[in-house]
Design a protein around this motif. Structure first.
Motif, PDB file in Angstrom:
ATOM      1  N   GLY A 107       0.911  -1.197  -0.018  1.00 50.97           N
ATOM      2  CA  GLY A 107      -0.016  -0.199   0.014  1.00 50.97           C
ATOM      3  C   GLY A 107       0.932   1.363  -0.084  1.00 50.97           C
ATOM      4  N   PHE A 108       1.903   1.381   0.791  1.00 47.57           N
ATOM      5  CA  PHE A 108       2.664   2.320   0.871  1.00 47.57           C
ATOM      6  C   PHE A 108       3.496   2.542  -0.531  1.00 47.57           C
ATOM      7  CE2 PHE A 108       7.445   3.425   1.313  1.00 47.57           C
ATOM      8  CZ  PHE A 108       7.389   4.922   1.665  1.00 47.57           C
ATOM      9  N   ALA A 109       3.909   1.601  -1.020  1.00 49.64           N
ATOM     10  CA  ALA A 109       4.826   1.511  -2.236  1.00 49.64           C
ATOM     11  C   ALA A 109       3.607   2.008  -3.531  1.00 49.64           C
ATOM     12  CB  ALA A 109       5.019   0.321  -2.852  1.00 49.64           C
ATOM     13  N   LEU A 110       2.585   1.583  -3.516  1.00 53.29           N
ATOM     14  CA  LEU A 110       1.734   2.121  -4.632  1.00 53.29           C
ATOM     15  C   LEU A 110       1.132   3.577  -4.192  1.00 53.29           C
ATOM     16  CD1 LEU A 110      -0.587  -1.008  -5.008  1.00 53.29           C
ATOM     17  CD2 LEU A 110       1.239  -0.189  -6.457  1.00 53.29           C
ATOM     18  N   LEU A 113       0.677  -2.429 -14.003  1.00 56.24           N
ATOM     19  CA  LEU A 113       0.319  -2.932 -15.453  1.00 56.24           C
ATOM     20  C   LEU A 113      -1.286  -3.075 -15.460  1.00 56.24           C
ATOM     21  CD1 LEU A 113       2.932  -5.358 -16.379  1.00 56.24           C
ATOM     22  CD2 LEU A 113       2.760  -2.947 -17.148  1.00 56.24           C
ATOM     23  N   GLN A 114      -1.982  -3.012 -14.167  1.00 61.11           N
ATOM     24  CA  GLN A 114      -3.288  -2.964 -14.075  1.00 61.11           C
ATOM     25  C   GLN A 114      -3.999  -1.571 -14.461  1.00 61.11           C
ATOM     26  OE1 GLN A 114      -4.610  -4.875 -10.343  1.00 61.11           O
ATOM     27  NE2 GLN A 114      -2.757  -5.573 -10.096  1.00 61.11           N
ATOM     28  N   SER A 122      13.439  -4.851 -11.622  1.00 61.52           N
ATOM     29  CA  SER A 122      12.609  -5.701 -12.021  1.00 61.52           C
ATOM     30  C   SER A 122      11.686  -4.797 -13.018  1.00 61.52           C
ATOM     31  CB  SER A 122      11.526  -6.353 -11.011  1.00 61.52           C
ATOM     32  OG  SER A 122      12.415  -7.341 -10.193  1.00 61.52           O
ATOM     33  N   ALA A 123      11.388  -5.522 -14.354  1.00 57.55           N
ATOM     34  CA  ALA A 123      10.667  -4.770 -15.121  1.00 57.55           C
ATOM     35  C   ALA A 123       9.725  -5.781 -15.816  1.00 57.55           C
ATOM     36  CB  ALA A 123      11.811  -4.330 -16.349  1.00 57.55           C
ATOM     37  N   ARG A 124       8.449  -5.180 -16.101  1.00 58.75           N
ATOM     38  CA  ARG A 124       7.412  -5.797 -16.721  1.00 58.75           C
ATOM     39  C   ARG A 124       6.668  -5.110 -17.723  1.00 58.75           C
ATOM     40  NH1 ARG A 124       9.770  -9.013 -14.060  1.00 58.75           N
ATOM     41  NH2 ARG A 124       9.233 -10.481 -12.590  1.00 58.75           N
ATOM     42  N   LYS A 138       2.110   0.514 -19.985  1.00 54.63           N
ATOM     43  CA  LYS A 138       2.587  -0.692 -20.684  1.00 54.63           C
ATOM     44  C   LYS A 138       3.633  -1.056 -20.310  1.00 54.63           C
ATOM     45  CE  LYS A 138       0.359   1.317 -24.980  1.00 54.63           C
ATOM     46  NZ  LYS A 138       0.405   1.803 -26.187  1.00 54.63           N
ATOM     47  N   MET A 139       4.539  -0.472 -19.529  1.00 62.86           N
ATOM     48  CA  MET A 139       5.769  -0.989 -18.683  1.00 62.86           C
ATOM     49  C   MET A 139       5.889  -0.578 -17.455  1.00 62.86           C
ATOM     50  SD  MET A 139       9.838  -0.742 -20.153  1.00 62.86           S
ATOM     51  CE  MET A 139      10.021   1.107 -19.832  1.00 62.86           C
TER      52      MET A 139
END
Length: 354
Positions: free
Chosen positions: A224-227, A267-268, A290-292, A273-274
């Protein structure tokens, strides 16, 4: 019908090794995830079932949410006992490297691995396999090392030796490396494999609950903190960035695996897109990336171009020698460079639609 990507020729040498070799050591990459642990434990159990002396060595500890897997408590951790691990590696007849493409990924165990006189085999799904192996079985088109291992077991003629415990480990590896089958899982053949695993008695619901529904309170608060506080959105680049310092993770009593899956969450967001996640690793004095990505956006090229890392098209990682501030600057510079790119895949980031 299951279509094996491997042939009898691919595994001929390993079958010969199995006839005379007794001591097998299975190694996987630093920061082992569900695929690394699942595939390693599955192969270890298979070999032990054939009467072999087999052991799994990991460079560091695996996350607690994998501790329910059969055989987990038998894993030997290099950071805990380097001498024992070095002795096991030097005394091995066969060394099996799972879920890594270069020996640098096994961290401090690399020297012993390279200088060991044992036969060496690689089973991996990452692109650009390295050297230092006698046999290289590399299939980047597959979802996971665990999917590859299933193919491997069938190719050496031991499908009937897959017990429920072995199948559970393989299933968990596939499930975690596909985010619960939400990505890297479009090949119908993968679901044929999953069905064969379920036929052995795998409890898929229990596996999912252990991995995805076993959060501690501090882990959920950290997310929650990170977001809320640490996520930045770059709408013109369809990109999200999350950063966490060592102090911030300590504040939330962050344990191994607590940041697992965090990089996927942005990504939600519609139009993203990245996603890139940078976290401080004070023990090794570096920044882990880390990358998605989604679609044709090549996050592996972003990791490679600006951090010297790599991986798959939609999932990549890197290690950056520097401070978190420097790593963020590298990220910003990278986006700026990509803005002027003529590459069609990269340009996808700058069209704000999915």
């Amino acid at each position: 019908m299951f279509k094996n990507v491997l042939t009898a020729t691919d595994v001929r040498e390993f079958k010969i090794w199995m006839e005379w070799a007794d001591r097998f050591v299975i190694l996987t990459h630093i920061g082992p995830d569900g695929d690394a642990i699942g595939s390693s434990l599955a192969l270890c159990a298979l070999l032990r079932g054939r009467g072999k002396n087999a052991v799994v060595i990991t460079p560091d500890h695996a996350p607690d949410f994998l501790s329910w897997l059969p055989g987990f408590n038998d894993i030997v951790v290099y950071d805990d006992d380097p001498k024992t691990c070095d002795d096991l590696i030097y005394q091995a007849d066969v060394l099996c490297g799972l879920d890594f493409n270069t020996v640098s990924r096994i961290d401090r165990a690399a020297a012993s691995f390279v200088y060991s006189k044992a036969r060496k085999i690689m089973l991996d799904h990452h692109p650009f396999p390295g050297t230092n192996f006698d046999v290289v079985i590399s299939h980047p088109e597959l979802s996971s090392a665990s999917e590859l291992l299933f193919n491997f077991i069938c190719a050496i003629g031991l499908f009937k030796s897959i017990t429920t415990d072995i199948a559970t480990c393989i299933y968990t590896g596939i499930m975690t490396d596909t985010g619960g089958f939400s990505y890297s899982s479009s090949d119908p053949n993968l679901f044929v494999i999953v069905s064969r695993l379920l036929e052995t008695g795998v409890d898929k619901d229990a596996a999912y609950a252990h991995v995805f529904h076993s959060y501690t309170q501090s882990r959920l608060r950290l997310q929650g903190f990170a977001l809320n506080e640490k996520m930045q959105i770059f709408e013109d680049c369809s990109t999200a960035l999350i950063t966490l310092s060592a102090d911030e993770m300590q504040r939330y009593e962050c344990r191994k695996g607590d940041t697992e899956g965090l990089v996927n969450m942005p990504l939600q967001i519609q139009g993203i897109k990245m996603s890139v996640f940078l976290r401080e690793d004070p023990e090794r004095k570096l920044i882990r990336l880390s990358a998605r990505s989604v679609g044709a956006v090549p996050c592996n090229r972003f990791a490679s171009d600006f951090y010297g890392g790599g991986g798959h098209l939609n999932a990549a990682g890197a290690e950056f020698k520097g401070t978190l501030k420097q790593a963020v600057k590298r990220f910003m510079d990278g986006l700026k460079q990509w803005k002027s790119s003529d590459d069609a895949e990269i340009r996808e980031l700058f069209v704000n639609k999915r």
